[in-house]
Design a protein around this motif. Structure first.
Motif, PDB file in Angstrom:
ATOM      1  N   UNK A 116       0.816  -1.226   0.000  1.00 47.80           N
ATOM      2  CA  UNK A 116       0.000   0.000   0.000  1.00 47.80           C
ATOM      3  C   UNK A 116       0.837   1.257   0.000  1.00 47.80           C
ATOM      4  N   UNK A 117       2.163   1.106  -0.054  1.00 52.96           N
ATOM      5  CA  UNK A 117       3.030   2.284  -0.018  1.00 52.96           C
ATOM      6  C   UNK A 117       2.797   3.160  -1.253  1.00 52.96           C
ATOM      7  N   UNK A 118       2.754   4.463  -1.053  1.00 48.64           N
ATOM      8  CA  UNK A 118       2.542   5.413  -2.135  1.00 48.64           C
ATOM      9  C   UNK A 118       3.867   5.823  -2.743  1.00 48.64           C
ATOM     10  N   UNK A 119       3.919   5.879  -4.036  1.00 51.95           N
ATOM     11  CA  UNK A 119       5.120   6.271  -4.761  1.00 51.95           C
ATOM     12  C   UNK A 119       4.915   7.671  -5.311  1.00 51.95           C
ATOM     13  N   UNK A 120       5.869   8.568  -5.035  1.00 51.54           N
ATOM     14  CA  UNK A 120       5.751   9.961  -5.480  1.00 51.54           C
ATOM     15  C   UNK A 120       6.042  10.076  -6.979  1.00 51.54           C
ATOM     16  N   UNK A 121       5.142  10.707  -7.668  1.00 48.27           N
ATOM     17  CA  UNK A 121       5.343  10.974  -9.101  1.00 48.27           C
ATOM     18  C   UNK A 121       5.215  12.471  -9.337  1.00 48.27           C
ATOM     19  N   UNK A 122       6.133  13.082 -10.123  1.00 47.30           N
ATOM     20  CA  UNK A 122       6.063  14.527 -10.370  1.00 47.30           C
ATOM     21  C   UNK A 122       4.823  14.889 -11.167  1.00 47.30           C
ATOM     22  N   UNK A 123       4.256  16.052 -10.916  1.00 45.40           N
ATOM     23  CA  UNK A 123       3.056  16.467 -11.663  1.00 45.40           C
ATOM     24  C   UNK A 123       3.385  16.690 -13.132  1.00 45.40           C
ATOM     25  N   UNK A 124       2.428  16.468 -14.008  1.00 40.67           N
ATOM     26  CA  UNK A 124       2.678  16.680 -15.441  1.00 40.67           C
ATOM     27  C   UNK A 124       2.926  18.157 -15.726  1.00 40.67           C
ATOM     28  N   UNK A 125       3.757  18.470 -16.736  1.00 40.33           N
ATOM     29  CA  UNK A 125       4.028  19.875 -17.068  1.00 40.33           C
ATOM     30  C   UNK A 125       2.765  20.594 -17.518  1.00 40.33           C
ATOM     31  N   UNK A 126       2.639  21.831 -17.070  1.00 40.02           N
ATOM     32  CA  UNK A 126       1.476  22.619 -17.421  1.00 40.02           C
ATOM     33  C   UNK A 126       1.606  23.139 -18.859  1.00 40.02           C
TER      34      UNK A 126
END
Length: 307
Positions: A56-66
């Motif tokens: 259940x660990x959450x993996x950080x993903x960068x937000x998509x470019x605007x």
């Protein structure tokens, strides 16, 4: 309560603190990336390699470019269009000036030789060349003589207004003689106007007089401007007397002020009498010329054309 294995040390200071499990003398070679840096519920801890990873660990993903805003895209397209326009204008001007300057006519002392097409043109040209006013200006070392219409090749001359469409028998019969004072201080143009450039019968069209003033004023002040070129910003004309056709005329211009990219010119068109008679002022005018901002990129082109 079951105690943790003796190979682990458990420490806890308060409920708000997180549980830290570490092994004595841990070896990073046996820890995977997910085991060393898991992220779960905002708490960071080291999991022993004997414990299975938390699914259940959450993996950080960068937000998509605007995506770029419409304003930024508009600025980009506008800049590109302006650059393309400036480049095209510079190229076209280069080609035109090169053609004009590449094929000069034969000249004597720098003045192109004019070949009259008939006896009337030959008589008019001789009268202008030997007129006392022409002789006086020619003897003044501060003035330089030229015939600008003759500096344009015949292939391009037909596309010009005063040098092409308005030139010929019964019009601007011969190319005017132009005497320019060095530094763009003043200018005198001597010419003959025939019967086919009239507005009213026998009276020279006022629009032609305005055109001659506009071109003459520009030729006068361009040498005084930073990059020897400009465009007409304002032209005010006062008609004083009718200009009768089939007569000799003198256009006189003076650069009265220059400030940066701006030049102010005043002048007039008057009759060119002989036998010591006083001239009659026909038209008076004032004009403002402004040098375009892109003139700096084309200065080397206009230098040869205005010297």
């Amino acid at each position: 309560m079951r105690r943790p294995p003796s190979s682990f040390i458990s420490s806890s200071s308060s409920p708000s603190n997180f549980l830290l499990l570490t092994r004595r003398n841990p070896s990073p070679l046996y820890l995977s990336q997910s085991q060393r840096f898991p992220i779960s519920s905002g708490k960071h801890f080291h999991r022993p390699y004997s414990q299975a990873p938390d699914s259940t660990a959450q993996v950080f993903t960068p937000p998509p470019p605007q995506p770029k805003s419409r304003f930024r895209r508009f600025i980009g397209f506008t800049t590109l269009a302006l650059f393309a326009f400036t480049a095209g204008l510079t190229y076209q001007t280069t080609q035109s000036v090169t053609k004009i300057m590449a094929t000069p006519d034969a000249a004597i002392d720098g003045v192109p030789i004019y070949k009259p097409t008939d006896e009337i043109a030959a008589e008019i040209d001789e009268t202008l060349r030997t007129h006392p006013e022409a002789e006086r200006l020619r003897a003044n070392p501060d003035f330089k003589e030229a015939r600008p219409h003759m500096s344009i090749p015949e292939t391009l001359r037909a596309r010009m207004l005063t040098a092409g469409a308005l030139s010929g028998p019964n019009k601007i019969v011969v190319p005017p003689y132009v005497f320019s004072e060095r530094g763009g201080k003043s200018m005198v143009s001597l010419m003959y106007l025939g019967s086919d450039v009239c507005g009213h019968q026998g009276i020279i069209h006022g629009g032609l007089l305005a055109t001659l003033l506009d071109e003459g004023f520009a030729r006068c002040c361009f040498p005084a401007m930073p990059h020897k070129v400009g465009v007409t910003a304002n032209l005010n004309i006062d008609y004083r007397a009718p200009a009768m056709a089939d007569n000799y005329f003198a256009l006189r211009a003076e650069t009265v002020r220059v400030e940066g990219r701006k030049a102010w010119v005043e002048g007039r068109i008057e009759t060119l009498p002989e036998d010591g008679k006083d001239p009659i002022v026909l038209v008076e005018a004032k004009a403002l010329f402004i040098e375009p901002k892109q003139a700096a990129a084309m200065a080397h082109l206009y230098k040869g054309a205005t010297d």
